[in-house]
Design a protein around this motif. Structure first.
Motif, PDB file in Angstrom:
ATOM      1  N   MET A 186      23.933   5.060   0.651  1.00  0.00           N
ATOM      2  CA  MET A 186      22.584   5.239   0.163  1.00  0.00           C
ATOM      3  C   MET A 186      21.591   4.617   1.145  1.00  0.00           C
ATOM      4  O   MET A 186      21.790   3.514   1.618  1.00  0.00           O
ATOM      5  N   LYS A 187      20.562   5.341   1.436  1.00  0.00           N
ATOM      6  CA  LYS A 187      19.555   4.903   2.390  1.00  0.00           C
ATOM      7  C   LYS A 187      18.644   3.853   1.750  1.00  0.00           C
ATOM      8  O   LYS A 187      18.193   4.015   0.624  1.00  0.00           O
ATOM      9  N   GLU A 188      18.424   2.768   2.483  1.00  0.00           N
ATOM     10  CA  GLU A 188      17.545   1.711   1.979  1.00  0.00           C
ATOM     11  C   GLU A 188      16.095   2.141   2.118  1.00  0.00           C
ATOM     12  O   GLU A 188      15.708   2.774   3.101  1.00  0.00           O
ATOM     13  N   LYS A 189      15.276   1.803   1.121  1.00  0.00           N
ATOM     14  CA  LYS A 189      13.874   2.195   1.198  1.00  0.00           C
ATOM     15  C   LYS A 189      13.136   1.344   2.218  1.00  0.00           C
ATOM     16  O   LYS A 189      13.519   0.211   2.513  1.00  0.00           O
ATOM     17  N   LYS A 190      12.093   1.914   2.754  1.00  0.00           N
ATOM     18  CA  LYS A 190      11.304   1.218   3.764  1.00  0.00           C
ATOM     19  C   LYS A 190      10.430   0.161   3.117  1.00  0.00           C
ATOM     20  O   LYS A 190       9.957   0.328   1.994  1.00  0.00           O
ATOM     21  N   ARG A 191      10.246  -0.917   3.836  1.00  0.00           N
ATOM     22  CA  ARG A 191       9.412  -2.020   3.380  1.00  0.00           C
ATOM     23  C   ARG A 191       8.407  -2.346   4.492  1.00  0.00           C
ATOM     24  O   ARG A 191       8.647  -2.066   5.656  1.00  0.00           O
ATOM     25  N   PRO A 192       7.296  -2.953   4.127  1.00  0.00           N
ATOM     26  CA  PRO A 192       6.303  -3.277   5.147  1.00  0.00           C
ATOM     27  C   PRO A 192       6.769  -4.408   6.063  1.00  0.00           C
ATOM     28  O   PRO A 192       7.357  -5.389   5.616  1.00  0.00           O
ATOM     29  N   GLY A 231       4.110   2.609   1.233  1.00  0.00           N
ATOM     30  CA  GLY A 231       3.442   2.689   2.529  1.00  0.00           C
ATOM     31  C   GLY A 231       1.930   2.639   2.482  1.00  0.00           C
ATOM     32  O   GLY A 231       1.269   2.796   3.508  1.00  0.00           O
ATOM     33  N   ILE A 232       1.363   2.420   1.308  1.00  0.00           N
ATOM     34  CA  ILE A 232      -0.100   2.350   1.198  1.00  0.00           C
ATOM     35  C   ILE A 232      -0.641   1.225   2.072  1.00  0.00           C
ATOM     36  O   ILE A 232      -1.656   1.381   2.746  1.00  0.00           O
ATOM     37  N   CYS A 233       0.033   0.093   2.081  1.00  0.00           N
ATOM     38  CA  CYS A 233      -0.430  -1.050   2.876  1.00  0.00           C
ATOM     39  C   CYS A 233      -0.549  -0.689   4.356  1.00  0.00           C
ATOM     40  O   CYS A 233      -1.525  -1.043   5.016  1.00  0.00           O
ATOM     41  N   ALA A 234       0.440   0.031   4.872  1.00  0.00           N
ATOM     42  CA  ALA A 234       0.418   0.431   6.279  1.00  0.00           C
ATOM     43  C   ALA A 234      -0.702   1.428   6.564  1.00  0.00           C
ATOM     44  O   ALA A 234      -1.336   1.384   7.610  1.00  0.00           O
ATOM     45  N   ARG A 235      -0.960   2.317   5.610  1.00  0.00           N
ATOM     46  CA  ARG A 235      -2.007   3.327   5.804  1.00  0.00           C
ATOM     47  C   ARG A 235      -3.411   2.731   5.757  1.00  0.00           C
ATOM     48  O   ARG A 235      -4.303   3.204   6.448  1.00  0.00           O
ATOM     49  N   VAL A 236      -3.620   1.710   4.935  1.00  0.00           N
ATOM     50  CA  VAL A 236      -4.971   1.163   4.787  1.00  0.00           C
ATOM     51  C   VAL A 236      -5.274   0.034   5.765  1.00  0.00           C
ATOM     52  O   VAL A 236      -6.430  -0.367   5.895  1.00  0.00           O
ATOM     53  N   CYS A 237      -4.280  -0.480   6.460  1.00  0.00           N
ATOM     54  CA  CYS A 237      -4.519  -1.579   7.411  1.00  0.00           C
ATOM     55  C   CYS A 237      -5.457  -1.104   8.519  1.00  0.00           C
ATOM     56  O   CYS A 237      -5.120  -0.197   9.277  1.00  0.00           O
ATOM     57  N   PRO A 238      -6.634  -1.727   8.630  1.00  0.00           N
ATOM     58  CA  PRO A 238      -7.615  -1.249   9.607  1.00  0.00           C
ATOM     59  C   PRO A 238      -7.236  -1.509  11.062  1.00  0.00           C
ATOM     60  O   PRO A 238      -7.790  -0.877  11.955  1.00  0.00           O
ATOM     61  N   ILE A 239      -6.289  -2.412  11.302  1.00  0.00           N
ATOM     62  CA  ILE A 239      -5.908  -2.707  12.687  1.00  0.00           C
ATOM     63  C   ILE A 239      -4.453  -2.360  12.970  1.00  0.00           C
ATOM     64  O   ILE A 239      -3.887  -2.782  13.992  1.00  0.00           O
ATOM     65  N   GLU A 240      -3.818  -1.622  12.054  1.00  0.00           N
ATOM     66  CA  GLU A 240      -2.449  -1.144  12.215  1.00  0.00           C
ATOM     67  C   GLU A 240      -1.450  -2.279  12.481  1.00  0.00           C
ATOM     68  O   GLU A 240      -0.556  -2.159  13.308  1.00  0.00           O
ATOM     69  N   ALA A 241      -1.596  -3.373  11.743  1.00  0.00           N
ATOM     70  CA  ALA A 241      -0.702  -4.522  11.884  1.00  0.00           C
ATOM     71  C   ALA A 241       0.545  -4.366  11.008  1.00  0.00           C
ATOM     72  O   ALA A 241       1.444  -5.179  11.093  1.00  0.00           O
ATOM     73  N   ILE A 242       0.578  -3.324  10.172  1.00  0.00           N
ATOM     74  CA  ILE A 242       1.718  -3.119   9.266  1.00  0.00           C
ATOM     75  C   ILE A 242       2.418  -1.811   9.599  1.00  0.00           C
ATOM     76  O   ILE A 242       1.779  -0.778   9.740  1.00  0.00           O
ATOM     77  N   THR A 243       3.733  -1.897   9.723  1.00  0.00           N
ATOM     78  CA  THR A 243       4.566  -0.718   9.887  1.00  0.00           C
ATOM     79  C   THR A 243       5.615  -0.725   8.789  1.00  0.00           C
ATOM     80  O   THR A 243       5.977  -1.786   8.280  1.00  0.00           O
ATOM     81  N   MET A 244       6.119   0.419   8.446  1.00  0.00           N
ATOM     82  CA  MET A 244       7.166   0.522   7.440  1.00  0.00           C
ATOM     83  C   MET A 244       8.516   0.579   8.159  1.00  0.00           C
ATOM     84  O   MET A 244       8.687   1.342   9.107  1.00  0.00           O
ATOM     85  N   SER A 245       9.450  -0.241   7.690  1.00  0.00           N
ATOM     86  CA  SER A 245      10.742  -0.355   8.348  1.00  0.00           C
ATOM     87  C   SER A 245      11.857  -0.465   7.302  1.00  0.00           C
ATOM     88  O   SER A 245      11.644  -1.014   6.224  1.00  0.00           O
ATOM     89  N   GLU A 246      13.032   0.024   7.624  1.00  0.00           N
ATOM     90  CA  GLU A 246      14.188  -0.070   6.731  1.00  0.00           C
ATOM     91  C   GLU A 246      14.869  -1.417   6.834  1.00  0.00           C
ATOM     92  O   GLU A 246      15.691  -1.757   6.005  1.00  0.00           O
ATOM     93  N   LYS A 247      14.559  -2.192   7.853  1.00  0.00           N
ATOM     94  CA  LYS A 247      15.195  -3.505   8.034  1.00  0.00           C
ATOM     95  C   LYS A 247      14.261  -4.617   7.629  1.00  0.00           C
ATOM     96  O   LYS A 247      13.102  -4.558   7.711  1.00  0.00           O
TER      97      LYS A 247
END
Length: 72
Positions: free
Chosen positions: A1-7, A56-72
């Motif tokens: 099972m694939k792990e969900k992405k986290r910020p 992924g809302i946090c990554a989309r709204v970050c004005p300076i793109e400091a958040i990415t979504m990752s499985e790890k």
């Protein structure tokens, strides 16, 4: 099972603006406390990992793109 992405929050880039914290539907992001008296720098962090739904809302709204979504 694939792990969900986290910020993943880049602590060197994060400005502590709290836009991600305010937009998280599960309230699992928080700002850190300043490290010492007189310090004004705070950064966002995933405080409640188990509550994160990986939307992924946090990554989309970050004005300076400091958040990415990752499985790890």
């Amino acid at each position: 099972m694939k792990e969900k992405k986290r910020p993943h929050i880049n602590s060197k880039t994060c400005a502590g603006c709290s836009v991600c914290v305010e937009n998280c539907p599960m309230d699992c992001l928080k700002l850190t406390e300043p490290r010492y008296h007189g310090d004004i720098r705070t950064i966002a962090h995933l405080a409640l990992r188990d509550q994160c739904i990986g939307c992924g809302i946090c990554a989309r709204v970050c004005p300076i793109e400091a958040i990415t979504m990752s499985e790890k």
